[in-house]
Structure formats: C-alpha cells, structure tokens
Motif scaffolding. Structure first.
Motif, mmCIF file in Angstrom:
data_model
loop_
_atom_site.group_PDB
_atom_site.id
_atom_site.type_symbol
_atom_site.label_atom_id
_atom_site.label_comp_id
_atom_site.label_asym_id
_atom_site.label_seq_id
_atom_site.Cartn_x
_atom_site.Cartn_y
_atom_site.Cartn_z
ATOM 1 N N THR A 474 0.648 7.888 21.783
ATOM 2 C CA THR A 474 0.705 9.258 22.309
ATOM 3 C C THR A 474 1.259 10.260 21.308
ATOM 4 N N ALA A 475 1.839 9.810 20.201
ATOM 5 C CA ALA A 475 2.495 10.725 19.270
ATOM 6 C C ALA A 475 2.245 10.271 17.835
ATOM 7 N N GLU A 476 2.628 11.136 16.906
ATOM 8 C CA GLU A 476 2.430 10.859 15.485
ATOM 9 C C GLU A 476 3.145 9.588 15.058
ATOM 10 N N VAL A 477 4.356 9.398 15.558
ATOM 11 C CA VAL A 477 5.128 8.232 15.140
ATOM 12 C C VAL A 477 4.481 6.938 15.616
ATOM 13 N N ASP A 478 3.756 6.971 16.749
ATOM 14 C CA ASP A 478 3.041 5.786 17.208
ATOM 15 C C ASP A 478 1.943 5.405 16.225
ATOM 16 N N LEU A 479 1.261 6.406 15.685
ATOM 17 C CA LEU A 479 0.225 6.135 14.693
ATOM 18 C C LEU A 479 0.822 5.564 13.414
ATOM 19 N N ILE A 480 1.987 6.075 13.029
ATOM 20 C CA ILE A 480 2.642 5.562 11.814
ATOM 21 C C ILE A 480 3.031 4.099 12.010
ATOM 22 N N GLU A 481 3.476 3.763 13.201
ATOM 23 C CA GLU A 481 3.806 2.358 13.478
ATOM 24 C C GLU A 481 2.552 1.486 13.368
ATOM 25 N N GLU A 482 1.432 1.974 13.861
ATOM 26 C CA GLU A 482 0.185 1.221 13.742
ATOM 27 C C GLU A 482 -0.199 1.024 12.282
ATOM 28 N N ILE A 483 -0.038 2.063 11.485
ATOM 29 C CA ILE A 483 -0.366 1.970 10.062
ATOM 30 C C ILE A 483 0.518 0.929 9.390
ATOM 31 N N ALA A 484 1.792 0.920 9.734
ATOM 32 C CA ALA A 484 2.726 -0.024 9.114
ATOM 33 C C ALA A 484 2.321 -1.465 9.395
ATOM 34 N N ARG A 485 2.021 -1.779 10.656
ATOM 35 C CA ARG A 485 1.709 -3.177 10.979
ATOM 36 C C ARG A 485 0.336 -3.587 10.445
ATOM 37 N N LEU A 486 -0.620 -2.657 10.435
ATOM 38 C CA LEU A 486 -1.945 -2.996 9.912
ATOM 39 C C LEU A 486 -1.928 -3.135 8.398
ATOM 40 N N HIS A 487 -1.193 -2.262 7.732
ATOM 41 C CA HIS A 487 -1.056 -2.360 6.268
ATOM 42 C C HIS A 487 -0.291 -3.626 5.898
ATOM 43 N N GLY A 488 0.629 -4.040 6.767
ATOM 44 C CA GLY A 488 1.411 -5.255 6.530
ATOM 45 C C GLY A 488 2.850 -4.920 6.215
ATOM 46 N N TYR A 489 3.760 -5.397 7.062
ATOM 47 C CA TYR A 489 5.175 -5.123 6.816
ATOM 48 C C TYR A 489 5.636 -5.710 5.483
ATOM 49 N N ASP A 490 5.059 -6.849 5.104
ATOM 50 C CA ASP A 490 5.460 -7.461 3.833
ATOM 51 C C ASP A 490 4.937 -6.681 2.637
ATOM 52 N N ALA A 491 3.995 -5.763 2.867
ATOM 53 C CA ALA A 491 3.477 -4.945 1.769
ATOM 54 C C ALA A 491 4.276 -3.669 1.571
ATOM 55 N N LEU A 492 5.196 -3.379 2.470
ATOM 56 C CA LEU A 492 6.023 -2.185 2.329
ATOM 57 C C LEU A 492 7.151 -2.452 1.333
ATOM 58 N N PRO A 493 7.612 -1.434 0.610
ATOM 59 C CA PRO A 493 8.662 -1.659 -0.394
ATOM 60 C C PRO A 493 9.962 -2.115 0.254
ATOM 61 N N GLY A 494 10.644 -3.020 -0.427
ATOM 62 C CA GLY A 494 11.899 -3.538 0.099
ATOM 63 C C GLY A 494 13.130 -2.922 -0.543
ATOM 64 N N ASP A 495 12.947 -2.021 -1.498
ATOM 65 C CA ASP A 495 14.104 -1.425 -2.159
ATOM 66 C C ASP A 495 14.705 -0.323 -1.286
ATOM 67 N N ILE A 496 15.975 -0.068 -1.480
ATOM 68 C CA ILE A 496 16.688 0.960 -0.726
ATOM 69 C C ILE A 496 16.457 2.308 -1.392
ATOM 70 N N ARG A 497 15.907 3.243 -0.635
ATOM 71 C CA ARG A 497 15.606 4.572 -1.163
ATOM 72 C C ARG A 497 16.786 5.523 -0.912
ATOM 73 N N PRO A 498 16.814 6.657 -1.600
ATOM 74 C CA PRO A 498 17.885 7.634 -1.337
ATOM 75 C C PRO A 498 17.864 8.079 0.125
ATOM 76 N N TYR A 499 19.049 8.251 0.675
ATOM 77 C CA TYR A 499 19.132 8.671 2.070
ATOM 78 C C TYR A 499 20.355 9.562 2.250
ATOM 79 N N ARG A 500 20.377 10.260 3.345
ATOM 80 C CA ARG A 500 21.503 11.128 3.663
ATOM 81 C C ARG A 500 22.338 10.469 4.762
ATOM 82 N N PRO A 501 23.595 10.146 4.478
ATOM 83 C CA PRO A 501 24.412 9.496 5.512
ATOM 84 C C PRO A 501 24.638 10.436 6.694
ATOM 85 N N GLY A 502 24.692 9.856 7.880
ATOM 86 C CA GLY A 502 24.945 10.642 9.085
ATOM 87 C C GLY A 502 26.404 11.037 9.197
#
Length: 816
Positions: A474-502
């Motif tokens: 129903t939303a954009e984030v649902d499509l992104i989740e579909e892309i992630a699983r179809l592309h393959g979770y093991d194909a996503l980068p495993g390194d820690i990227r820059p982030y902003r602490p909460g």
C-alpha cells in the motif's frame, strides 16, 4: 501451507529439486519449516550390482546371485526374476527393510539356499505395475548408493510458514509466482485435461441472478464481496484418477470422490475455496419455478448439520447459504450434510465466493470449526480469482465426471475497484537499501511479482500499481521491502554506513530488561518466551477470543508459565533446569482493563554445577543458590533493593523490597514432578507497570518517564595471577539475628585487598551447636599479586577477621 514440489514444478515448467525450492523460498519469500520426502519408505533401498548369477540347483526358475550392496562383502541373494543378469544394477532391499506392503525382509533359506535381502521389482517399490522382472537400472554409481539419492521418485512436501500479510502464498499458484519471479521461469497452469472444455462467460448482476434453474440472491453485500454459481447436469460420481489422488495426497488431503476432489484441487492450486451442492437436494421455492440460493445472516436458533455430522445451533453472527426454507451451508466454513454430494448425485450447483473475512472468522469461531476454506477466507482471498476458479473447477468436474453446463454462470459482483498507483522514488530505494539499483532493474523485479511498473523520464521515479492479490502493498516502503527480498538480502552491502544517532533516550524498562537478560544469560540460565495464556480461574483475566480454550486466561505471574516449562522438561528426563523470562503478567483492573506489569522471573533446580570427572555427583541447588541469584537480579533491576526473610510461609523464603515496598519474592516452587527430581526454587520481581491509555504524555514513555540511564561501566584489563593462592576455612557460630550478608561484608572489610574469593559452603544447626546459633562455614582465598604470602601473613589476616567479627557481630569461631 503444504506445497508439493512436483506441483510447483508443473507451474514453472521446471525440474527444481526439493532442496533448491526450499532454499530459494526461504531466502526470498517465506520460511520453509519442513521438507518431507513422501516416499521415505524407500530410504532403506540401495543400488546393488549383481556380481555372479547361476540357476538354483533345486529350482528351474530361481537364481542364486552374489550381490555387491556396498557393505564390503558379497551377499548371497536368491532371486526369482527371469531378467537377473550378472554385471547389472538393481534396487536392493537389505535385511530388516519393511516393504510397501508391510512385509519385512529377513535373512532366510529358500530351497536350502540362504538369501540376504531382495532384488526389487517396480511394483514391489510402488513405482509401477511391472512385476514379471526386477527393475534394471542404467546408472553409473557405486553399489550401496541410496536409491532415493539417484532416482528422484516420489514427490516431496514443503511446509511453508505463511505470515498473515501474505495470504496469496496459501496456494501453489502463489508460491509458483514467487519461484517464477526469482528464477525468471515462465508461469503457466498445469495441464489437467480441460483444454477442450468451454464454459459460457458469466453473466454479472449486483444482487440477484438466475443460473440454470436456480436463483441466487445476496441479501447484503457486506456478507460477500462476490458470489458466483453454476449448475452442472448429468455428472457421474466416482473415484478420482491416480494423478489427482497423488496431487491431493502430496499436500496432506485425502481423496473422497471426483467431485469433491476437483473442488479441493482448485483450492490448493489457486487458493480459492469452492463448494459443490447436490442440486436435487436443494429445496425448491414453492412460490417460484426455480430453486433459490440465498446468502444471508443466520437466524438465532436455526440448526444445521454440517458435513462432519455435527448438529449446530446457529446465531445471528453467522453467515449461511440457504435454500428457500433452511440453511444448507456455513458460508466460507463447511457445507451441510443435507446437500452433500454422494454416489447418487447427478446434478450439481457449484459456488465460488469471496466471503467477508470478519464474518467468516466469527462464523468459524461460533461453530468451533477450522477448515482449509475458512483459513483462507479469514486472511483474505483475491476477489479476482473467482472467475478463474469457477472455470477450473467446472471444467475439471466435466473432465472427470462428465456433465454439461446448459446456461452461463452467474456472477453477483459490483465490479473491480482500481488500485491507486504508488510513486516509488529511486533515490529513496538507494537510501533505504544502501545500494543504488537501476530504475529498469527495479521495474523488472516488481513486474516479476505482478506489478505494473512505469518508469518516469529521467529514472527519478517509478509509478507502480500492485496486483490485486497483494493487498499488503500500500505504500512506497512496502515496494522497497519487495525489492530488497527479490534482489536478495545477501546481495545487500553488509558494511556500516554513516548515520545520525538519535536523541531519544531508551525506555527505562527496555534498558533494565536488556541488562537483566545479559546478567541471567551470563549466569547460565536459558531464556524462555512462552505465550502469557494459562488455564486459570476466577482470579485471572479471561481472554475474549483465546487461541485455545484450555488456555483462555492471562497469567498472574510469570512463574505460572515457567512451572509448565519445567514440568515439560521433567517429562523428558531433564532435571537440571535454569530458565528465566522477562514478560508481562496481568491482574484485574478497576477500569475494565487488566493491569499489566512487566516482570522478571527465574526457576532453577538440579545440579549446582555441570558434571565433571573431578566431581561426578555435584551438589543440588538449594535455597541459598536461589537467594544468590535473586540478589544479582535485584542489584541489576533496582538500586537499593534488599532481601528480607519471608513472613513465616513455608514456601516463601525471602521478599525482595524496593523503596520500602515488597516487589518480589524468592520461594519454593511446587511441581508435578517425578520422585527423582530435586527441589525447585523460583524468583519473581516486578519491574514496572504498563500504561493503559491510548497515548503517553509528552516526554513520557508508556511505562514511565524517559530517564537518562547510567553509562555502562568500563571493564579494565587485569592480568592473570602469576602467584599461588592460599586458602583456609572458617567455621563460625552466628547468632540467630545476624544475617550471613552482614558476616560476608565484615569478612571482606577485615581481609582487605588480599581477599580474592569468599564462599559460604556449609550451614549446620544440629547437635553440638549452641542454642540460638547456627554454624556457617566460609572458604577464603587470599593472594598477593606480586609474591607468595607467608604463613605469618595469612595467620595475621585470619586473626584480624575473627577479632572484628567478635567485636562487631558477636560471631565466634566454632571449635567443636
């Protein structure tokens, strides 16, 4: 969801093994919990080579053979098959094998010659009707190779854990869509022999229509989104063909007859329940020339005997299918016995519907039933499946049982509701997943699962329309989740990227629970996570819609659940139990809602230490072990908490006091335990009360104010000791009013920095001990970090400790 590997391969025109499909589906779609080879009875069968062959001296049709079955020696086997030939490979059943017909292969003599096993024919293995000769195999494998390893016979069943948001996976079509999207294979329906059968296009009406002598009427569109029906005349009920029986057996369903089997086949094939009524058993409407089918609410007090033979009293919460006078089926759950298809049935009324999920759930619960159909309707069936299901089931019935459809089917349906497009930003995909994918690749992935994806000029965004069977998108984030699983979770980068602490602090209960979890796990306890439901009574809070009637209450304490877990372990002969849980307990509240508290609880029993060759019979845990563990829990959970002796109750050993209030306890626990089990001890401490309101106040967590938690202490490195330790024991007479904790503190203070370890290892208050006293024995370990301690130093510390104990606590050394 039980999925047949052969059925899935038929959809994608593939030859994937059970292992390949299991791994593929688990990695990208849903967890495959189990893989079951349906011909496990062939597991003992191996490939064997006949090395020598000769005629039996006492028979003109038996052969004596020497068989290499991979055991390292040749086996004598008597065989009656005319085609047995030296040098050939055959399936071989070693002695001890139980065959398909229940016969056990044993070593025995045949006409005076010993036979050690059996060379098998196809019929003996359940792989065909050929039995004139044994099954010759053209294989290049070593003798002794398991038959199933090189001969992919029989189907395999995959048990898929389908989550509530993916009801489309409750069918072979749904799972096959995923396999096709992930492998790039084409998707097509299996050939079931219906290609030459034509069915008229359905006539669509909103609320009522006539389908070949039967008037269908939908009382309220809230009861069913869609209702289709067709009349088939001139069928002959009989057994189903082997292929259909095998398909249903593969998913755990039994064959009944060709009509019912056709309905069940379509349910498992595309996930759309259907039902066939005996047309001639539907009561006619005396006011009309046609018979009537009404989808309506049940009336309080109406009765219906369902297909399982149970007579059920209906309520207005239920939805029924009725004729002109009486209910004939529970809508979406189970048909009625009065219109059941039997051997005398010649005409059918077949329904395909899309019943309301909520009313199906209420109907099923009120009736105390759960069926394959209700399971799917409760989770949601794609409304556009109905026409396809109607064609599949109707054409399959005609192919199996004959019959004709004289008039077009009726479709009571308001029409498809178009789905709104979702704008998917390629930049957002890259930001969430951490990897930049080409817009064309994203569109390709989404198209593979049935989406319509149109890429904007410049590739900045993609306009996506989700398929009707994916109501969870129903939303954009649902499509992104579909892309992630179809592309393959093991194909996503495993390194820690820059982030902003909460900047939001963690909830205090969460951080306390995390520290307790670390502490208890480090102490050797195992965390249990049971559901909070128990078989309670008047003091417990009743659940309106329990998962099981024998556990229809919310627990009042965590130990209630841990006790059941401990008893389960004891029934499996596991007596060394160290369990803990951090969870919720419930009490009756004043405003109608239960009061929920978060607690930590632990249950311990059995050996104090693991069995070791230095101590083959470890001591059993006792109340002091429980107290020690409770002190560790209290120290982590609440600063300033203390333990004080119980109030005289035999089972209550200590109370845990926080800020002057009793918040927990240490107690003996009564179990339904065998005689060999050791005593059990329980600890439970309340951590906080959960907020019952809809929304917490600004700056507040739902279970307390957001407070800054203390920083985690830094552990400093300390080298392993290189100098020898010195141990000695002290047996002390402790007056009744003096706590062991006070004695321990005094000893530590008097011994100073040389004290490395202090353990109380014995308590005695029998003969030889002064009245009003108890004897407590302590073991002290002293060590200097840089040199060996001299006897004079050790004796000096010992004397100082005894002197301070005598002066401050009136504790003396026991001398006898």
């Amino acid at each position: 969801m039980n999925a047949s590997v052969a059925w899935l391969n038929a959809f994608v025109r593939g030859s994937h093994t059970a292992e390949q499909l299991r791994d593929l589906i688990t990695a990208h779609t849903a967890t495959v919990e189990e893989m079951i080879a349906l011909r496990d009875d062939l597991a003992p069968i191996v490939i064997a080579r006949v090395v020598e062959e000769a005629l039996h001296p006492d028979s003109d049709h038996l052969h004596i053979t020497k068989v290499d079955a991979g055991t390292g020696e040749l086996l004598d086997v008597v065989c009656g098959a005319p085609n047995v030939t030296a040098g050939k490979m055959y399936p071989f059943a070693p002695t001890g094998t139980t065959m398909l017909d229940g016969k056990k292969i044993e070593k025995r003599k045949i006409r005076g010659q010993t036979s050690n096993g059996m060379l098998c024919s196809a019929r003996e293995l359940g792989l065909g009707e050929e039995h004139e000769g044994i099954m010759e195999l053209d294989l290049d494998v070593a003798p002794g190779t398991p038959f199933l390893q090189v001969m992919p016979v029989g189907d395999s069943r995959l048990v898929v854990d389908v989550l509530p948001n993916r009801p489309d996976l409750l069918s072979h079509l749904g799972v096959a869509r995923e396999v096709a999207a992930l492998t790039g294979a084409s998707l097509a329906f299996p050939d079931i022999g219906v290609s030459g059968i034509e069915i008229h296009q359905p006539k669509r009406f909103r609320r009522a229509g006539n389908a070949g002598g039967i008037v269908m009427h939908l009382e309220d569109s809230k009861l069913a989104t869609r209702y289709m029906g067709v009349v088939i005349r001139g069928v002959k009920v009989g057994p189903s063909p082997t292929w259909l029986v095998d398909r249903l057996t593969a998913v755990g369903s039994r064959s009944i007859n060709n009509i019912v089997d056709a309905s069940n086949y379509v349910l498992h094939e595309i996930g759309q329940p259907t039902h066939a009524f005996d047309f001639n058993k539907i009561d006619p409407d005396p006011k009309m020339p046609e018979k009537t089918i009404v989808i309506r609410r049940a009336k309080d007090g109406e009765t219906l005997t369902t297909l399982d033979g149970a007579k059920r009293i209906l309520t207005a919460d239920m939805t029924v299918i009725a004729d002109s006078s009486n209910p004939i089926a529970l809508a979406g759950v189970m048909g009625g016995a009065d219109t059941e298809v039997d051997d005398h049935t010649t005409d059918l009324f077949v329904e395909v519907a899309n019943f309301d999920t909520g009313r199906t759930r209420r109907t099923r619960r009120a009736a105390g039933l759960s069926t394959d159909a209700s399971y799917r309707f409760e989770r949601g069936v794609d409304v556009t499946l109905a026409p396809m299901a109607l064609y599949r089931v109707t054409s399959l019935i005609i192919a199996l049982a004959g019959g004709t459809v004289a008039e077009p089917p009726i479709d009571l349906y308001a029409g498809d509701v178009p789905r709104a497009p979702i704008v998917l930003r390629t930049s957002r995909v890259a930001r969430v997943l951490g990897v930049a994918l080409e817009a064309s690749r994203i569109a390709e992935l989404l198209t593979g699962i049935g989406c319509v994806a149109n890429v904007e000029a410049g590739d900045a965004a993609i306009h996506v329309i989700a398929p009707t069977w994916r109501q969870d998108i129903t939303a954009e984030v649902d499509l992104i989740e579909e892309i992630a699983r179809l592309h393959g979770y093991d194909a996503l980068p495993g390194d820690i990227r820059p982030y902003r602490p909460g900047t939001t602090t963690d909830a205090p209960l969460w951080t306390t629970a995390a520290r307790l979890r670390d502490t208890l796990s480090a102490a050797g306890l195992l965390e249990a996570r049971p559901t909070p439901f128990v078989s309670g009574g008047e003091q417990h809070v009743r659940v309106l819609n329990p998962l099981a009637e024998n556990e229809g209450y919310l627990r009042r304490t965590l130990l209630e659940s841990l006790v059941r877990r401990a008893e389960y372990n004891l029934t499996h002969m596991q007596g060394n139990i160290r369990l803990y849980e951090i969870g919720a307990a419930f009490e009756r509240g004043e405003d109608g809602l239960p009061t929920e508290t978060t607690r930590v609880a632990a249950l311990i029993m059995g050996d104090r230490e693991p069995t070791h060759f230095t101590n083959s019979k470890p001591a059993q845990m006792d109340a002091w072990d429980a107290k020690s563990l409770a002190e560790r829990i209290a120290h982590v959970a609440a600063s300033g908490a203390e333990l004080r002796p119980g109030n005289g109750n035999d089972d209550l050993l200590w109370e845990i006091v926080v800020d002057g209030q009793v918040r927990g306890h240490v107690s003996r626990v009564t179990l339904d335990a065998p005689v060999w089990a050791s005593p059990a001890f329980g600890i439970e401490l309340e951590l906080g009360t959960m907020f019952n309101g809809d929304l917490a106040a600004p700056g507040q967590h739902a279970h307390g104010a957001a407070v800054e938690m203390p920083k985690r202490p830094v552990t400093k490195y300390r080298p392993l000791p290189a100098m020898p330790a010195s141990e000695f024991d002290l047996a002390l007479l402790v007056p009744g009013g003096v706590n062991a904790a006070d004695v321990e503190g005094t000893i530590r203070r008097a011994a100073g920095e040389l004290l490395e370890r202090l353990v109380a290892f014995d308590v005695y208050d029998g003969a030889g001990v002064e009245a009003g006293h108890r004897s407590v024995a302590w073991r002290l370990t002293l060590r200097h970090p840089e040199r060996t301690l001299r006897d004079k130093e050790i004796e000096g510390r010992r004397s100082k400790i005894l002197s301070v104990l005598q002066t401050e606590l009136n504790v003396r050394q026991r001398t006898s």
